[in-house]
Design a protein around this motif. Structure first.
Motif, PDB file in Angstrom:
ATOM      1  N   ARG A   1       0.737  -1.232   0.095  1.00 33.61           N
ATOM      2  CA  ARG A   1      -0.053   0.165   0.064  1.00 33.61           C
ATOM      3  C   ARG A   1       0.839   1.153   0.016  1.00 33.61           C
ATOM      4  O   ARG A   1       1.873   1.297   0.636  1.00 33.61           O
ATOM      5  N   GLU A   2       0.324   2.320  -0.573  1.00 32.04           N
ATOM      6  CA  GLU A   2       1.265   3.737  -0.722  1.00 32.04           C
ATOM      7  C   GLU A   2       1.722   3.794   0.731  1.00 32.04           C
ATOM      8  O   GLU A   2       0.908   4.086   1.643  1.00 32.04           O
ATOM      9  N   GLY A   3       3.003   4.228   0.991  1.00 33.36           N
ATOM     10  CA  GLY A   3       3.554   4.591   2.057  1.00 33.36           C
ATOM     11  C   GLY A   3       3.853   3.666   3.241  1.00 33.36           C
ATOM     12  O   GLY A   3       4.531   3.756   4.084  1.00 33.36           O
ATOM     13  N   SER A   4       3.811   2.348   2.883  1.00 31.41           N
ATOM     14  CA  SER A   4       3.702   1.469   3.605  1.00 31.41           C
ATOM     15  C   SER A   4       5.130   0.813   3.473  1.00 31.41           C
ATOM     16  O   SER A   4       5.629   0.568   2.164  1.00 31.41           O
ATOM     17  N   ARG A   5       5.871   0.310   4.551  1.00 27.68           N
ATOM     18  CA  ARG A   5       6.946  -0.645   4.330  1.00 27.68           C
ATOM     19  C   ARG A   5       6.787  -2.106   5.157  1.00 27.68           C
ATOM     20  O   ARG A   5       7.785  -2.985   5.231  1.00 27.68           O
ATOM     21  N   ASP A   6       5.724  -2.391   5.286  1.00 26.29           N
ATOM     22  CA  ASP A   6       5.418  -3.556   6.073  1.00 26.29           C
ATOM     23  C   ASP A   6       4.911  -4.820   5.011  1.00 26.29           C
ATOM     24  O   ASP A   6       3.966  -5.001   4.763  1.00 26.29           O
ATOM     25  N   ILE A   7       6.080  -5.266   4.496  1.00 27.52           N
ATOM     26  CA  ILE A   7       6.077  -6.391   3.450  1.00 27.52           C
ATOM     27  C   ILE A   7       5.640  -7.701   4.190  1.00 27.52           C
ATOM     28  O   ILE A   7       4.729  -8.380   3.320  1.00 27.52           O
ATOM     29  N   ALA A   8       5.794  -7.836   5.324  1.00 29.32           N
ATOM     30  CA  ALA A   8       5.445  -9.235   6.166  1.00 29.32           C
ATOM     31  C   ALA A   8       3.890  -8.910   6.031  1.00 29.32           C
ATOM     32  O   ALA A   8       3.321 -10.063   5.948  1.00 29.32           O
ATOM     33  N   GLY A   9       3.519  -7.817   6.563  1.00 31.43           N
ATOM     34  CA  GLY A   9       1.960  -7.606   6.757  1.00 31.43           C
ATOM     35  C   GLY A   9       1.370  -7.738   5.372  1.00 31.43           C
ATOM     36  O   GLY A   9       0.260  -8.334   5.363  1.00 31.43           O
TER      37      GLY A   9
END
Length: 274
Positions: free
Chosen positions: A105-113
Motif C-alpha cells: 500500500r502507498e507509504g507502507s514498508r510492512d512487507i510481512a503484513g
C-alpha cells in the motif's frame, strides 16, 4: 484434454503476447494456425464483451487455458473485483484464474503484513472459487516487482498460501520469466504435484530494456533453462496447456498473425515431443 495430446498440441497463446490484436482476429488466427488453447485477459474480454467472447471462443472450438488476471489485494474494492473475476473465468469456461497479489500500500514498508493480507484475501475468495469450479493460481513475480506489483516473489511463498487450501481450490502459476533465477524452484516444482495450476513460458533477455516490465523475450532468446523447467513440471504431473506469455514493445508493434507464427516457432524450439 485427451491423454494422447502431444506437447505441440498443448501450446497455448496468451493474449498478452499480441497485446493489440483484436479479439475476433485473435480467435480466427488461432483457429487458422491450429492452436487449441488461448489465455485471455480481463481487460480485453471486458472491451469485447464477456458473453460475446465466451460464445465466439466456444464456437471456434478453442479452450481458454487461463484468465489473467485478478488479485491486487492492496487496492480498495479487491474483494468484489476478485469475485467478479472468478465469475468471468467460469463464464469463459476456464478452470484457472491467475492471481497477481499486488504490492505494498502507498507509504507502507510492512512487507510481512502485506504477505499475510494476501494469504487472508485468498482464503476469503476460496468458497466462491470452489463453487464456481475455478482454481485460484497464485503467481509469484520476480523480486524486482515486489514493491508495486507483487509481494509474492518465490514459488515457496506461493505454495505456502496454496497449501492451506484443498488441491483444485488454490494452486500456483509457474512463469519461467519470474522464477528462472531461484535455485530452489525446480525441486519445489516436482514436490508441488497437482498444485501446479498453469505453466507459462517467457525468456529473460539481457541487457534489460528501460521498460523492465516489457522486456521479456520469446522462448530461446535469453538465458532461461527451459529443459530443466519442463522436466520439473512434467515430474510434478502437470499435463495441461503450456502458455507463452510475452510482454515486449517491439513484438507488440508487429501484426498479430506474425507474432503468433513466431511464437509457435519459438515454442517448438524449446518444447519437444521427443
Amino acid at each position: 484434454m485427451s491423454e494422447r495430446e502431444t506437447l505441440s498440441d498443448r501450446f497455448a497463446f496468451n493474449q498478452a503476447t499480441a497485446k493489440y490484436w483484436a479479439m475476433d482476429e485473435l480467435i480466427a488466427g488461432c483457429v487458422a494456425s491450429g492452436v487449441r488453447h488461448v489465455g485471455l485477459w480481463r481487460e480485453n474480454v471486458a472491451e469485447y464483451g464477456l458473453d460475446r467472447t465466451a460464445k465466439e471462443v466456444r464456437a471456434a472450438g478453442l479452450s481458454v487455458s487461463t484468465l489473467c488476471r485478478s488479485g491486487f489485494f492492496e487496492r480498495d474494492g479487491w474483494f468484489d473485483d476478485n469475485r467478479r473475476a472468478i465469475d468471468e473465468a467460469a463464464a469463459l469456461g476456464t478452470g484457472v484464474l491467475v492471481l497477481v497479489s499486488g504490492g505494498l500500500r502507498e507509504g507502507s514498508r510492512d512487507i510481512a503484513g502485506a504477505r499475510r493480507h494476501v494469504a487472508d484475501a485468498v482464503a476469503e475468495l476460496v468458497p466462491h472459487a470452489v463453487a464456481a469450479g475455478v482454481t485460484l493460481a497464485v503467481e509469484p513475480l520476480h523480486p524486482m516487482f515486489c514493491s508495486d506489483r507483487c509481494v509474492i516473489s518465490t514459488f515457496a511463498q506461493a505454495m505456502a498460501i496454496a497449501s492451506q487450501h484443498p488441491v483444485g481450490a488454490v494452486g500456483v502459476c509457474v512463469d519461467t520469466y519470474h522464477l528462472w533465477w531461484d535455485d530452489t524452484v525446480l525441486p519445489e516444482l516436482v514436490a508441488a504435484g497437482p498444485r501446479v495450476a498453469t505453466y507459462q513460458l517467457a525468456d529473460w533477455i539481457t541487457p534489460l530494456p528501460a521498460g523492465v516490465l516489457t522486456g521479456r523475450g520469446l522462448p530461446g532468446q535469453g538465458c532461461v533453462d527451459f529443459d530443466a523447467f519442463h522436466v520439473a513440471v512434467e515430474r510434478a504431473g502437470y499435463t495441461g496447456p503450456i502458455e507463452v506469455e510475452i510482454f515486449n514493445d517491439e513484438l507488440w508493434a508487429r501484426p498479430g498473425a506474425e507474432i503468433l507464427a513466431d511464437t509457435l516457432k519459438a515454442f517448438h524450439r524449446v518444447v519437444s515431443d521427443d
